[in-house]
Scaffold this motif. Sequence first.
Motif, PDB file in Angstrom:
ATOM      1  N   THR A  31       0.827  -1.281   0.045  1.00  8.78           N
ATOM      2  CA  THR A  31      -0.015   0.066  -0.062  1.00  8.78           C
ATOM      3  C   THR A  31       0.813   1.236  -0.026  1.00  8.78           C
ATOM      4  OG1 THR A  31      -1.362  -1.442   1.417  1.00  8.78           O
ATOM      5  CG2 THR A  31      -1.997   0.883   1.037  1.00  8.78           C
ATOM      6  N   HIS A  32       1.865   1.239   0.751  1.00 10.63           N
ATOM      7  CA  HIS A  32       2.866   2.336   0.746  1.00 10.63           C
ATOM      8  C   HIS A  32       3.538   2.695  -0.523  1.00 10.63           C
ATOM      9  CE1 HIS A  32       6.094   4.530   3.321  1.00 10.63           C
ATOM     10  NE2 HIS A  32       5.514   5.260   2.448  1.00 10.63           N
ATOM     11  N   GLY A  88       0.958   3.932  -2.644  1.00  2.71           N
ATOM     12  CA  GLY A  88       0.338   5.407  -2.243  1.00  2.71           C
ATOM     13  C   GLY A  88       1.671   6.366  -2.398  1.00  2.71           C
ATOM     14  N   ARG A 110     -11.183  -7.269   0.291  1.00  2.00           N
ATOM     15  CA  ARG A 110     -11.271  -6.109   1.067  1.00  2.00           C
ATOM     16  C   ARG A 110     -10.717  -4.840   0.149  1.00  2.00           C
ATOM     17  NH1 ARG A 110      -7.817  -7.056   5.964  1.00  2.00           N
ATOM     18  NH2 ARG A 110      -6.955  -8.965   5.103  1.00  2.00           N
ATOM     19  N   PHE A 111     -10.716  -3.769   0.550  1.00  2.00           N
ATOM     20  CA  PHE A 111     -10.769  -2.538  -0.001  1.00  2.00           C
ATOM     21  C   PHE A 111      -9.341  -1.826   0.459  1.00  2.00           C
ATOM     22  CE2 PHE A 111     -11.708   2.055   0.480  1.00  2.00           C
ATOM     23  CZ  PHE A 111     -11.858   2.487  -0.952  1.00  2.00           C
ATOM     24  N   VAL A 112      -8.889  -1.176  -0.670  1.00  2.00           N
ATOM     25  CA  VAL A 112      -7.708  -0.507  -0.368  1.00  2.00           C
ATOM     26  C   VAL A 112      -7.947   0.748  -1.558  1.00  2.00           C
ATOM     27  CG1 VAL A 112      -5.025  -0.115  -0.603  1.00  2.00           C
ATOM     28  CG2 VAL A 112      -6.205  -2.205   0.096  1.00  2.00           C
ATOM     29  N   PRO A 113      -7.921   2.057  -1.132  1.00  2.00           N
ATOM     30  CA  PRO A 113      -7.803   3.132  -1.810  1.00  2.00           C
ATOM     31  C   PRO A 113      -6.909   3.356  -2.909  1.00  2.00           C
ATOM     32  CG  PRO A 113      -8.312   3.906   0.329  1.00  2.00           C
ATOM     33  CD  PRO A 113      -7.719   2.274   0.510  1.00  2.00           C
ATOM     34  N   GLU A 114      -5.515   3.113  -2.540  1.00  3.24           N
ATOM     35  CA  GLU A 114      -4.548   3.153  -3.150  1.00  3.24           C
ATOM     36  C   GLU A 114      -4.527   2.413  -4.561  1.00  3.24           C
ATOM     37  OE1 GLU A 114      -4.274   2.923   0.126  1.00  3.24           O
ATOM     38  OE2 GLU A 114      -2.895   4.318   0.755  1.00  3.24           O
ATOM     39  N   ASN A 169      -6.408   4.168  -7.078  1.00  5.87           N
ATOM     40  CA  ASN A 169      -5.773   5.347  -7.339  1.00  5.87           C
ATOM     41  C   ASN A 169      -4.903   4.856  -8.465  1.00  5.87           C
ATOM     42  OD1 ASN A 169      -7.239   6.875  -5.609  1.00  5.87           O
ATOM     43  ND2 ASN A 169      -5.460   6.987  -4.230  1.00  5.87           N
ATOM     44  N   SER A 197      -5.618  11.471  -8.328  1.00  5.43           N
ATOM     45  CA  SER A 197      -5.001  11.505  -7.273  1.00  5.43           C
ATOM     46  C   SER A 197      -3.454  11.313  -6.925  1.00  5.43           C
ATOM     47  CB  SER A 197      -5.772  10.922  -6.064  1.00  5.43           C
ATOM     48  OG  SER A 197      -6.175   9.526  -6.757  1.00  5.43           O
ATOM     49  N   PRO A 198      -3.164  11.891  -5.878  1.00  9.46           N
ATOM     50  CA  PRO A 198      -1.582  11.675  -5.870  1.00  9.46           C
ATOM     51  C   PRO A 198      -1.264  10.177  -5.662  1.00  9.46           C
ATOM     52  CG  PRO A 198      -2.234  13.463  -4.351  1.00  9.46           C
ATOM     53  CD  PRO A 198      -3.745  12.688  -4.972  1.00  9.46           C
ATOM     54  N   SER A 206     -19.183   5.170  -5.817  1.00  7.90           N
ATOM     55  CA  SER A 206     -18.377   6.285  -5.649  1.00  7.90           C
ATOM     56  C   SER A 206     -16.680   5.885  -5.883  1.00  7.90           C
ATOM     57  CB  SER A 206     -18.439   6.962  -4.228  1.00  7.90           C
ATOM     58  OG  SER A 206     -19.757   6.898  -4.006  1.00  7.90           O
ATOM     59  N   ILE A 207     -16.539   4.773  -5.612  1.00  3.37           N
ATOM     60  CA  ILE A 207     -15.016   4.365  -5.861  1.00  3.37           C
ATOM     61  C   ILE A 207     -14.880   4.463  -7.407  1.00  3.37           C
ATOM     62  CG2 ILE A 207     -13.425   2.462  -5.592  1.00  3.37           C
ATOM     63  CD1 ILE A 207     -14.863   2.076  -3.207  1.00  3.37           C
ATOM     64  N   PRO A 229      -8.077  15.495  -2.852  1.00  4.66           N
ATOM     65  CA  PRO A 229      -7.203  14.619  -2.748  1.00  4.66           C
ATOM     66  C   PRO A 229      -5.550  15.184  -2.700  1.00  4.66           C
ATOM     67  CG  PRO A 229      -8.360  13.750  -4.925  1.00  4.66           C
ATOM     68  CD  PRO A 229      -8.882  15.274  -4.327  1.00  4.66           C
ATOM     69  N   LEU A 254     -12.237   7.712   0.107  1.00  7.34           N
ATOM     70  CA  LEU A 254     -12.043   6.792  -0.781  1.00  7.34           C
ATOM     71  C   LEU A 254     -10.739   6.829  -1.851  1.00  7.34           C
ATOM     72  CD1 LEU A 254     -15.636   6.519  -2.220  1.00  7.34           C
ATOM     73  CD2 LEU A 254     -14.402   5.079  -0.688  1.00  7.34           C
ATOM     74  N   GLN A 293     -13.984  -2.394   5.428  1.00  6.50           N
ATOM     75  CA  GLN A 293     -13.501  -3.316   4.790  1.00  6.50           C
ATOM     76  C   GLN A 293     -12.129  -3.169   4.120  1.00  6.50           C
ATOM     77  OE1 GLN A 293     -16.211  -5.231   1.786  1.00  6.50           O
ATOM     78  NE2 GLN A 293     -17.935  -4.525   2.766  1.00  6.50           N
ATOM     79  N   TYR A 323       2.850   6.440   6.778  1.00 11.62           N
ATOM     80  CA  TYR A 323       2.896   4.984   6.353  1.00 11.62           C
ATOM     81  C   TYR A 323       4.003   4.020   7.193  1.00 11.62           C
ATOM     82  CZ  TYR A 323       0.435   5.368   1.969  1.00 11.62           C
ATOM     83  OH  TYR A 323      -0.466   5.442   1.051  1.00 11.62           O
TER      84      TYR A 323
END
Lengths: 873, 525
Positions: free
Chosen positions: A598-599, A602, A631-635, A638, A659-660, A729-730, B345, B386, B452, B484
Amino acid sequence: MIPVIMAKKKASQFKSKAAQSAGKKNEKKHNPFEVHINRVKHDVIGRKNKNDIGLPGISRAKAVKKRERTLLQEYKHSYKSNVFVDRRIGEHNPRMDPEKKIALRIAAEKKRQFSKKSLFNLNDDEELTHGGLVLNDTNINDRIQNSDDEDDNMLDAKFVKEQHFGGGLFTKHGASEDTDKPKSKKEWIDDMIAESKKKKAESRKEKDDQYEAVAKLDSELQTFMKLMANQTLTDDDKDKAKKSGEFRDYDSLVRELEFDRSGKARAVEKLKTPEQLIKEERDRLLSLEAERVRRMKGEKVKENTKSYSADDLDDGFMIEGDDNYHVSYKDGKILTTASQEEMDQGEGDEEEGEEEEEDEDIENMGEKDDDEGEGGNDDDDKNDDDDDDDGDDDDESDKYSDILEDSASEEEDNDIQTVKNKTSKSMNDPQKKEIMEAAKNEIPYTFEVPQDYDAFWCLLENRSPSEVNIILDRMITCNHTTLGATNKDKCDDIFAYLLQTLHMLTDVDSDSPITSISGMEYVDAIIPHLYTLTHLSQANSAKSFLQVLDEKYADCSNMKFKRYPLANTFVFLKVGGMLFPPSDFIHPVMTPVLTFLTHLLGQARVTTKREVTAALFTAHLLLEYLSASKRFVPELMNLFNGLLYMAIPDQNKAHLPLSPPFKRSSPAAMLLVLESEVAEYTESKLPFRSLNSDEDDLDDEFKINIIYKVIRSIKHLCCCWSEVPSVHSILTPTYQLLKHFHLELYPTCVRESVQKLLASIEHLQTQGLVPLVKEEKKPVTIAMMEPAIEKIIDGKLKRHGTKEYLEKQKLLHKLKRERKGARREIQQDNVFMARQKLAETLQRDAERAKKMRQIMSELQLQEGEVKKMKKKK
Amino acid sequence: MSDNNKPPAASRRTMKLLLKQYKDNRVKNANIIVDVMQRLESNESGSITSAITGLHQIFTMVLIHEDIQLPRDNLPESVQSASEKFSTWLFARYTETHNRMLELLGHKEQGVQELALCCIVKLLQSEGQHPIKTTPGIYPFPIERLEALVSALVVDSVDNQHLITLLFEYLECQDFMYYSLMAVNRIVKAHKGKDITEVYMNNLFLFLEQFSLPEGGSSKLLIQKLLLYPDSDEKVQEEESTCEKKTSPFTLPYEQTSQCLGDIWEEVMKYSLTPDLHRRSLILLPDKVMPHLKQPVQLTGFFMESYNRGGGLSLLALQGVFVLISKHNLDYPDFYTKVYAMLEPTIFHARYRPRFFMLLDRFLASSYLPEYMVASFTKRLSRLCLVAPTPCLILLIKFIANLLIRFPGLRKMIHNPHATSVERDPFDADESDMSKTHASESSLWEVASLQQHTLPYVAKAASFINRNLPIMEYNIGEYVESTYEEIFERNCKLTVKENVPTTFHKPKGLFEYHCDQMSQDWSMV
């Protein structure tokens, strides 16, 4: 001096005495001044208090007496190594009449004298015993009887159990004669005595019978033997006897089964436990390894060196060849042989041989092949070398030394030094050489776990991936955790080495065991073993994996996560998911891995081809890890959106969502825009290796490949996250981006997939949303207090708590009391001893003073007389 | 001088020896001062440093023993007594030393510079404690010397930032701060109309950043640090009680100081600031300057301009604007709309993210804000969930929770049992007018989605909507700066148990294993 601890006893004495005193109140009246009365604060009517009266004088006198009997005696003997024990009859009995005493003593002496067989045998009355039995004729001969006699006195165990401890009154009789009224105690005891007597008589009779029978049998046998002495059995007799014998059936059955070939009674090997299987596998490998070493050394296998028997079908050309050289060698140390050998080697794979040797050295595998290198050396030298090597190996490796010893002993069995020489020298034979080389190239069958990583790496050097696979397989089998306690540590070591190897293999300028083969190809060979090792010791593997992960993370952190790392980081992120389940809600290994991914997504920037590939790899990895748990990860979204954004050619795409870490204004914003229309496209797999390559040519095919994969991944995400409440929305930004795609530039397959994706997003959007409602909670009941009901039984204070707790408290209380008592006793002992010592000192002083006085008076007398004499003069 | 019998070999002797000699007889061995001063001219930095320390000690001694007694009136030399002459000579040497030190501030070696600066300040302190000229009723601060120092530091051409940072410790002292403020004011006035160099501004800003006036004057301060009286608190009381006539403790003349500060800033605002200085002044003004200005509204233009520039600057200007609105009755109707528009964002990757969220918390602190507005903010923040990076998610969740606690009317966004199922989210994310976003009709599905989230830490935090809201608000400050790395560290601390779960399908290779999805896109080579 050991203080006498009598607290317990004293307490009980005191109690009993108090009880007695209560009972005997009428008989004996204490002097009221000697009685100590414990005042009772709150008198409770009807309660009997045992401790309300004490007799301090009496109890003190008792205690002193007891100390005199015990402690004082001990004190008196304290500096004496021997104790005189007076065993004269009646010496300790003060009440005995002295005359009677003397009479008894004389009687005993007389008796002793008469019982002596020989007047001069001083040791006559001592009897030798063994095992508590007197060793005399009767005992030795009549063992059985003797032991029976002992038994005789004992009652039957069952009888004892029932009558003595079984509470017989109720159980036994109640069960058998429930109709009768219970017997009185006397009757019952009479019964019991009668029964036990009866039983004893019975058993005695039985034993007598038995003894008689044995004696009879003995005598019969003797007579029989006398009869048979001059007769021998003929074969016929035997047969007859067999046929008519009682046990014929059994014997014939055994024979039958023995010769049965139908398999009815064939012994089957026992089913093996996994440990046994592993052990077997290891044994097999060990034996193979022993063989390999032998071949490598140029020795023949044992069978080959044996002289062939008559049924040997071989033509035996090998032996002939051997013989030739044997003879030539025996003639003298022929230099030509050696030189030829050296030459051969020079031509052959010398380098390989050397490397091999190094390998072997490090593996502790074997005796460095002196024979090969120093073929021309003296006979003696060679032997020395062998010996040395053996010694070394003993030091270095137990396991292997066994094998060596075996082989050595085998050689000794053959016992002919010449034969050994012959075999070792016969390497000149080309065929032998081939075998030897094959053996050298062959992978050893057993592996010790190297001490450090370098040694480990040396093992793998010059091995192909499949060979590496075999090496690791064997190493793990040899050091399986079920084979020894220390092997667990070894397995952990291997695991750490493997992780390090993975790092090395996937490095940019990767070290590969064979330079022609890329390190990446070895990765597949290592992974299954990582899996195996993880299962062998889960926690330690997890820990060492975490350690590597932590290092990798620190490396990235030093770069502030600006750039995507290289393949040697990704490989661990990938392997992590193979060893540990990524779908766990929380997992000590996988949660950090997910955080790491994720990092990266991101924060790391995407500006070059490599970074696009790396980002896609990271995203795919994360997607895979998420797909099971949904499961959900915004990154993740993105990143996909960012990649799509890069592929949109519009100049003014500032209004599109982004998004960044992606930036609108960076030059990379147009990175994936197609240069021209592409009609044909076949999907190709992205190589893992490209995570390391820094080439920068972004061709259209690559771009389409990426976009196609991104679109497919988003499609997959749609399915994954369809349950997420705000999936709409995602996906809205994605939808907008896709709408701005210039599809006409792309080949049909991409176009179709984009259309499909759009359709599925639209489908998701039409699904309604349910406003959030908190789960209704059950009204919390007010905590109910259990009424504390106390049972009051005979006015005693009720204590609360569990049974164990109460028991413990009780014991603690007792302990405290005991300790107090013991302490008091010790104090009293000390006081007593002090008094005793003081008395002794006083006595000694008094004696001394008395003596002094006496001497002084004598001296005075003397002096007086002297003066008198002087006066007289 | 009269007793000039010292051999020239003095220069060779060690400084320690010289000092000892000087200590023995300050009058007789006075020429040691000259010897030591000669050493300042040398090229070796070692001898210079030793000379500086030597001079420092010599003059400290001189000042403590009050050897310099300047004659009241300037009599001709012939009339002066020997001691008066000596005194005059000594004073001349002292001044000369001071000047030499100021020159040494421009020495090529930084160590020498710093030492010289230290020496100046220490001498200044000694001189203040033992003033050469005592004028009753006036605080005995050697103003001239400080002014000389400040003007040597705040110069056009040389970057003296490293030296000025050394003064921070002293600038905490009220007297030192006051007089240097005065000195700076004088310098700024002197620069009026001249060309302003960047170096000068950098030097100046360091001073400006350290001036922190106590609100409402020094009397409000509990502990007042003074340079001349390091342990002033007790001393002040003693002096007040025992001898009133003696040097009265320093009280900061608030009026003058704030006036002075205002003057300085008025000038500074006229400079053309570099982006960095612009940012610094935006941070500096609301906290340290605006409370002391007579008419802070004058700064409105500056703030508005910065605010409208967008990006980081507008973020920083927010605070100033907010101060102006809340305390000085500035009428700025679109303030919240602008803040609302800032919620993009990109905000998560801005440098001043923690600051922004702290401010946002303050902006939304008032319970008089209309509900539709707060609902829009809440919904917008939850939309940001999100796309926000993971470390910000906790911050956002806690922020939203705070808003829900603060505005009970919003609770229907997480618990709305009467509403029926809707086809799509009624919230219009693209609407910039907060009254038309329909945010309050919506629900926080985004937060529900975060339940989630992959990381258990986030998922747990997001489940707050299922429980009853806490009574106390969360302290946003704890969450604004999470990274992080922190999350990773936290996750690495999970204990590895003996039976840590593992997979149960043996992989064959990097892309060959049970249920793999990556093999269709990736290959080994």
